[in-house]
Design a protein around this motif. Structure first.
Motif, PDB file in Angstrom:
ATOM      1  N   GLN A   1      -9.440  -6.783  -1.255  1.00  0.00           N
ATOM      2  CA  GLN A   1      -9.900  -5.629  -0.507  1.00  0.00           C
ATOM      3  C   GLN A   1      -8.770  -4.605  -0.448  1.00  0.00           C
ATOM      4  N   GLN A   2      -9.139  -3.355  -0.353  1.00  0.00           N
ATOM      5  CA  GLN A   2      -8.177  -2.251  -0.416  1.00  0.00           C
ATOM      6  C   GLN A   2      -7.170  -2.289   0.737  1.00  0.00           C
ATOM      7  N   THR A   3      -7.629  -2.589   1.938  1.00  0.00           N
ATOM      8  CA  THR A   3      -6.712  -2.624   3.084  1.00  0.00           C
ATOM      9  C   THR A   3      -5.620  -3.660   2.858  1.00  0.00           C
ATOM     10  N   ARG A   4      -6.001  -4.853   2.430  1.00  0.00           N
ATOM     11  CA  ARG A   4      -5.015  -5.907   2.160  1.00  0.00           C
ATOM     12  C   ARG A   4      -3.999  -5.439   1.119  1.00  0.00           C
ATOM     13  N   ARG A   5      -4.478  -4.841   0.044  1.00  0.00           N
ATOM     14  CA  ARG A   5      -3.579  -4.369  -1.017  1.00  0.00           C
ATOM     15  C   ARG A   5      -2.635  -3.278  -0.513  1.00  0.00           C
ATOM     16  N   ASP A   6      -3.165  -2.335   0.254  1.00  0.00           N
ATOM     17  CA  ASP A   6      -2.330  -1.239   0.777  1.00  0.00           C
ATOM     18  C   ASP A   6      -1.245  -1.746   1.713  1.00  0.00           C
ATOM     19  N   VAL A   7      -1.620  -2.634   2.637  1.00  0.00           N
ATOM     20  CA  VAL A   7      -0.642  -3.174   3.584  1.00  0.00           C
ATOM     21  C   VAL A   7       0.389  -4.021   2.846  1.00  0.00           C
ATOM     22  N   ALA A   8      -0.054  -4.843   1.906  1.00  0.00           N
ATOM     23  CA  ALA A   8       0.872  -5.676   1.138  1.00  0.00           C
ATOM     24  C   ALA A   8       1.857  -4.818   0.343  1.00  0.00           C
ATOM     25  N   ALA A   9       1.382  -3.739  -0.247  1.00  0.00           N
ATOM     26  CA  ALA A   9       2.266  -2.851  -1.004  1.00  0.00           C
ATOM     27  C   ALA A   9       3.309  -2.206  -0.098  1.00  0.00           C
ATOM     28  N   LEU A  10       2.882  -1.774   1.076  1.00  0.00           N
ATOM     29  CA  LEU A  10       3.813  -1.142   2.010  1.00  0.00           C
ATOM     30  C   LEU A  10       4.862  -2.139   2.501  1.00  0.00           C
ATOM     31  N   THR A  11       4.437  -3.343   2.861  1.00  0.00           N
ATOM     32  CA  THR A  11       5.399  -4.332   3.358  1.00  0.00           C
ATOM     33  C   THR A  11       6.339  -4.796   2.251  1.00  0.00           C
ATOM     34  N   ALA A  12       5.851  -4.915   1.026  1.00  0.00           N
ATOM     35  CA  ALA A  12       6.711  -5.292  -0.097  1.00  0.00           C
ATOM     36  C   ALA A  12       7.746  -4.217  -0.368  1.00  0.00           C
ATOM     37  N   SER A  13       7.326  -2.975  -0.318  1.00  0.00           N
ATOM     38  CA  SER A  13       8.255  -1.863  -0.525  1.00  0.00           C
ATOM     39  C   SER A  13       9.342  -1.858   0.550  1.00  0.00           C
ATOM     40  N   ALA A  14       8.959  -2.079   1.794  1.00  0.00           N
ATOM     41  CA  ALA A  14       9.941  -2.127   2.882  1.00  0.00           C
ATOM     42  C   ALA A  14      10.896  -3.300   2.700  1.00  0.00           C
ATOM     43  N   ALA A  15      10.375  -4.445   2.273  1.00  0.00           N
ATOM     44  CA  ALA A  15      11.217  -5.626   2.081  1.00  0.00           C
ATOM     45  C   ALA A  15      12.269  -5.368   1.006  1.00  0.00           C
ATOM     46  N   LEU A  16      11.897  -4.680  -0.054  1.00  0.00           N
ATOM     47  CA  LEU A  16      12.857  -4.349  -1.115  1.00  0.00           C
ATOM     48  C   LEU A  16      14.000  -3.480  -0.598  1.00  0.00           C
ATOM     49  N   ARG A  17      13.701  -2.682   0.395  1.00  0.00           N
ATOM     50  CA  ARG A  17      14.716  -1.795   0.989  1.00  0.00           C
ATOM     51  C   ARG A  17      15.405  -2.429   2.196  1.00  0.00           C
ATOM     52  N   ARG A  18      15.027  -3.681   2.496  1.00  0.00           N
ATOM     53  CA  ARG A  18      15.547  -4.397   3.665  1.00  0.00           C
ATOM     54  C   ARG A  18      15.248  -3.637   4.955  1.00  0.00           C
ATOM     55  N   GLN A  19      14.028  -3.131   5.028  1.00  0.00           N
ATOM     56  CA  GLN A  19      13.551  -2.395   6.195  1.00  0.00           C
ATOM     57  C   GLN A  19      12.399  -3.155   6.843  1.00  0.00           C
ATOM     58  N   VAL A  20      12.201  -2.912   8.113  1.00  0.00           N
ATOM     59  CA  VAL A  20      11.056  -3.479   8.824  1.00  0.00           C
ATOM     60  C   VAL A  20       9.993  -2.380   8.889  1.00  0.00           C
ATOM     61  N   PRO A  21       8.843  -2.604   8.264  1.00  0.00           N
ATOM     62  CA  PRO A  21       7.816  -1.567   8.294  1.00  0.00           C
ATOM     63  C   PRO A  21       7.153  -1.472   9.668  1.00  0.00           C
ATOM     64  N   VAL A  22       6.840  -0.253  10.051  1.00  0.00           N
ATOM     65  CA  VAL A  22       6.069   0.004  11.260  1.00  0.00           C
ATOM     66  C   VAL A  22       4.724   0.546  10.787  1.00  0.00           C
ATOM     67  N   LEU A  23       3.671  -0.198  11.085  1.00  0.00           N
ATOM     68  CA  LEU A  23       2.330   0.158  10.641  1.00  0.00           C
ATOM     69  C   LEU A  23       1.454   0.465  11.847  1.00  0.00           C
ATOM     70  N   THR A  24       0.515   1.351  11.664  1.00  0.00           N
ATOM     71  CA  THR A  24      -0.453   1.654  12.709  1.00  0.00           C
ATOM     72  C   THR A  24      -1.816   1.162  12.262  1.00  0.00           C
ATOM     73  N   ALA A  25      -2.374   0.236  13.030  1.00  0.00           N
ATOM     74  CA  ALA A  25      -3.733  -0.238  12.794  1.00  0.00           C
ATOM     75  C   ALA A  25      -4.650   0.685  13.593  1.00  0.00           C
ATOM     76  N   TYR A  26      -5.440   1.489  12.884  1.00  0.00           N
ATOM     77  CA  TYR A  26      -6.209   2.550  13.543  1.00  0.00           C
ATOM     78  C   TYR A  26      -7.570   2.675  12.885  1.00  0.00           C
ATOM     79  N   ASN A  27      -8.478   1.781  13.234  1.00  0.00           N
ATOM     80  CA  ASN A  27      -9.792   1.793  12.607  1.00  0.00           C
ATOM     81  C   ASN A  27     -10.884   1.264  13.532  1.00  0.00           C
ATOM     82  N   VAL A  28     -10.600   1.190  14.829  1.00  0.00           N
ATOM     83  CA  VAL A  28     -11.582   0.645  15.766  1.00  0.00           C
ATOM     84  C   VAL A  28     -12.824   1.543  15.797  1.00  0.00           C
TER      85      VAL A  28
END
Length: 189
Positions: free
Chosen positions: A1-28
Protein backbone atom coordinates in the motif's frame (compact mmCIF):
# COMPACT_ATOMS: atom_id res chain seq x y z
CA UNK A 1 0.00 0.00 0.00
CA UNK A 2 1.16 3.53 -0.76
CA UNK A 3 1.10 4.77 2.85
CA UNK A 4 3.37 1.93 4.00
CA UNK A 5 5.80 2.61 1.15
CA UNK A 6 5.87 6.38 1.78
CA UNK A 7 6.45 6.03 5.52
CA UNK A 8 9.09 3.33 5.00
CA UNK A 9 10.93 5.51 2.47
CA UNK A 10 10.92 8.49 4.83
CA UNK A 11 12.15 6.48 7.82
CA UNK A 12 14.85 4.77 5.74
CA UNK A 13 16.06 8.13 4.46
CA UNK A 14 16.22 9.49 8.01
CA UNK A 15 18.08 6.39 9.22
CA UNK A 16 20.74 6.88 6.53
CA UNK A 17 21.29 10.39 7.86
CA UNK A 18 21.22 9.17 11.49
CA UNK A 19 18.17 11.32 12.13
CA UNK A 20 14.95 10.59 13.98
CA UNK A 21 12.02 11.29 11.65
CA UNK A 22 9.06 13.27 12.93
CA UNK A 23 5.91 12.22 11.10
CA UNK A 24 2.38 13.55 11.30
CA UNK A 25 -0.43 11.02 11.06
CA UNK A 26 -3.28 13.15 9.71
CA UNK A 27 -6.06 11.21 8.04
CA UNK A 28 -8.85 10.79 10.60
CA UNK A 29 -12.35 10.91 9.06
CA UNK A 30 -13.91 14.37 9.21
CA UNK A 31 -10.66 16.00 10.23
CA UNK A 32 -10.68 19.70 11.05
CA UNK A 33 -14.50 19.65 11.21
CA UNK A 34 -14.52 20.03 7.41
CA UNK A 35 -12.83 23.42 7.64
CA UNK A 36 -9.53 24.57 6.09
CA UNK A 37 -7.76 21.20 6.40
CA UNK A 38 -10.82 19.09 5.61
CA UNK A 39 -10.38 15.58 4.36
CA UNK A 40 -9.25 12.30 5.81
CA UNK A 41 -10.37 8.74 5.39
CA UNK A 42 -13.96 8.11 4.33
CA UNK A 43 -14.81 5.98 7.38
CA UNK A 44 -13.39 4.13 10.36
CA UNK A 45 -12.52 0.96 8.41
CA UNK A 46 -10.60 2.96 5.79
CA UNK A 47 -8.80 4.86 8.55
CA UNK A 48 -7.79 1.66 10.33
CA UNK A 49 -6.36 0.27 7.09
CA UNK A 50 -4.43 3.50 6.61
CA UNK A 51 -3.09 3.36 10.20
CA UNK A 52 -2.02 -0.26 9.66
CA UNK A 53 -0.04 0.81 6.59
CA UNK A 54 1.50 3.77 8.43
CA UNK A 55 2.54 1.51 11.32
CA UNK A 56 3.99 -1.12 8.99
CA UNK A 57 6.03 1.58 7.28
CA UNK A 58 7.54 2.63 10.60
CA UNK A 59 8.79 -0.85 11.29
CA UNK A 60 11.43 -0.90 14.03
CA UNK A 61 12.86 2.52 13.17
CA UNK A 62 13.00 5.10 15.94
CA UNK A 63 10.45 7.80 15.14
CA UNK A 64 8.20 10.47 16.59
CA UNK A 65 4.57 10.47 15.45
CA UNK A 66 2.38 13.52 15.93
CA UNK A 67 -1.05 11.90 15.92
CA UNK A 68 -3.93 13.77 14.33
CA UNK A 69 -3.49 17.51 14.95
CA UNK A 70 -6.86 18.78 16.20
CA UNK A 71 -8.03 15.16 16.31
CA UNK A 72 -9.17 15.47 19.93
CA UNK A 73 -9.42 19.21 20.44
CA UNK A 74 -11.52 19.73 17.31
CA UNK A 75 -13.43 16.47 17.31
CA UNK A 76 -17.01 16.03 16.06
CA UNK A 77 -18.59 17.19 19.33
CA UNK A 78 -17.04 20.61 18.68
CA UNK A 79 -18.73 21.16 15.33
CA UNK A 80 -22.24 19.77 15.53
CA UNK A 81 -21.35 16.11 15.14
CA UNK A 82 -23.50 13.35 16.55
CA UNK A 83 -22.66 11.30 19.63
CA UNK A 84 -22.00 8.39 17.24
CA UNK A 85 -19.46 10.46 15.29
CA UNK A 86 -17.76 11.48 18.54
CA UNK A 87 -17.61 7.85 19.71
CA UNK A 88 -16.14 6.86 16.33
CA UNK A 89 -13.44 9.54 16.67
CA UNK A 90 -12.42 8.22 20.09
CA UNK A 91 -12.32 4.67 18.68
CA UNK A 92 -10.20 5.83 15.72
CA UNK A 93 -7.68 7.69 17.86
CA UNK A 94 -7.37 4.73 20.23
CA UNK A 95 -6.85 2.39 17.29
CA UNK A 96 -4.08 4.62 15.98
CA UNK A 97 -2.38 4.88 19.39
CA UNK A 98 -2.38 1.11 19.80
CA UNK A 99 -1.27 0.33 16.26
CA UNK A 100 1.51 2.90 16.16
CA UNK A 101 2.79 2.25 19.68
CA UNK A 102 3.19 -1.44 18.82
CA UNK A 103 6.07 -0.45 16.59
CA UNK A 104 9.23 -0.81 18.74
CA UNK A 105 10.73 2.57 17.85
CA UNK A 106 7.58 4.68 17.66
CA UNK A 107 6.92 7.50 20.11
CA UNK A 108 3.33 8.68 19.68
CA UNK A 109 1.95 12.00 20.94
CA UNK A 110 -1.72 13.05 21.03
CA UNK A 111 -3.28 16.43 20.27
CA UNK A 112 -4.09 18.70 23.22
CA UNK A 113 -5.03 21.87 21.34
CA UNK A 114 -3.60 25.04 22.86
CA UNK A 115 -3.80 27.13 25.99
CA UNK A 116 -6.52 29.48 24.79
CA UNK A 117 -9.06 26.84 23.87
CA UNK A 118 -10.34 23.95 26.01
CA UNK A 119 -10.31 24.16 29.80
CA UNK A 120 -7.68 21.91 31.37
CA UNK A 121 -10.14 19.35 32.71
CA UNK A 122 -11.95 19.03 29.39
CA UNK A 123 -8.69 18.50 27.51
CA UNK A 124 -7.36 16.07 30.12
CA UNK A 125 -10.50 13.95 29.77
CA UNK A 126 -10.28 14.05 25.96
CA UNK A 127 -6.69 12.83 26.18
CA UNK A 128 -7.62 10.04 28.59
CA UNK A 129 -10.48 8.99 26.32
CA UNK A 130 -8.08 9.03 23.34
CA UNK A 131 -5.55 6.71 24.95
CA UNK A 132 -2.84 9.07 26.21
CA UNK A 133 -1.95 6.53 28.92
CA UNK A 134 -0.73 4.20 26.15
CA UNK A 135 1.08 6.93 24.20
CA UNK A 136 4.25 8.83 25.06
CA UNK A 137 2.36 12.01 25.86
CA UNK A 138 0.67 14.93 24.17
CA UNK A 139 1.58 17.95 22.07
CA UNK A 140 0.34 21.54 22.10
CA UNK A 141 0.02 24.51 19.77
CA UNK A 142 0.45 22.75 16.44
CA UNK A 143 -1.13 25.61 14.49
CA UNK A 144 -1.56 28.55 16.82
CA UNK A 145 0.62 31.23 18.33
CA UNK A 146 0.50 30.96 22.10
CA UNK A 147 3.55 31.88 24.19
CA UNK A 148 5.91 29.22 25.51
CA UNK A 149 5.20 30.25 29.10
CA UNK A 150 1.45 29.95 28.56
CA UNK A 151 1.84 26.54 26.93
CA UNK A 152 4.17 25.18 29.58
CA UNK A 153 1.72 26.22 32.29
CA UNK A 154 -1.24 24.74 30.39
CA UNK A 155 0.58 21.49 29.60
CA UNK A 156 1.69 21.11 33.20
CA UNK A 157 -1.87 21.65 34.38
CA UNK A 158 -3.18 19.07 31.90
CA UNK A 159 -0.60 16.52 33.07
CA UNK A 160 -1.63 17.13 36.68
CA UNK A 161 -5.30 16.75 35.81
CA UNK A 162 -4.66 13.52 33.90
CA UNK A 163 -2.94 12.15 36.99
CA UNK A 164 -5.85 13.33 39.16
CA UNK A 165 -8.46 11.69 36.91
CA UNK A 166 -6.52 8.44 36.88
CA UNK A 167 -5.82 8.29 40.61
CA UNK A 168 -8.70 9.91 42.48
CA UNK A 169 -11.84 7.81 42.59
CA UNK A 170 -14.93 9.63 41.32
CA UNK A 171 -12.95 12.60 40.03
CA UNK A 172 -14.10 14.68 37.06
CA UNK A 173 -12.26 17.14 34.86
CA UNK A 174 -14.23 20.11 36.10
CA UNK A 175 -12.62 19.58 39.52
CA UNK A 176 -9.18 20.34 38.07
CA UNK A 177 -7.66 23.80 38.09
CA UNK A 178 -7.67 25.44 34.70
CA UNK A 179 -5.99 28.22 32.79
CA UNK A 180 -8.98 30.52 33.22
CA UNK A 181 -8.80 30.55 37.02
CA UNK A 182 -6.88 33.32 38.78
CA UNK A 183 -3.24 32.15 38.78
CA UNK A 184 -2.99 31.99 42.57
CA UNK A 185 -6.06 29.74 42.78
CA UNK A 186 -4.80 27.48 40.02
CA UNK A 187 -1.37 27.23 41.66
CA UNK A 188 -2.94 26.37 45.02
CA UNK A 189 -4.88 23.48 43.47
Amino acid sequence: QQTRRDVAALTASAALRRQVPVLTAYNVPGRDCSQYSAGGAANTAEYETWVDGFAAGLGRTRSVVILEPDGLALSPDQCGGTPEQQAARVTEINYAVDGLEQQPGANVYLDAGHSSWHAVGDMAQRLRDGGVARAQGFFLNVSNYRTDAELVRYGTMIAGCIWYLANVSGSTGDQCANQYWPPADADAW
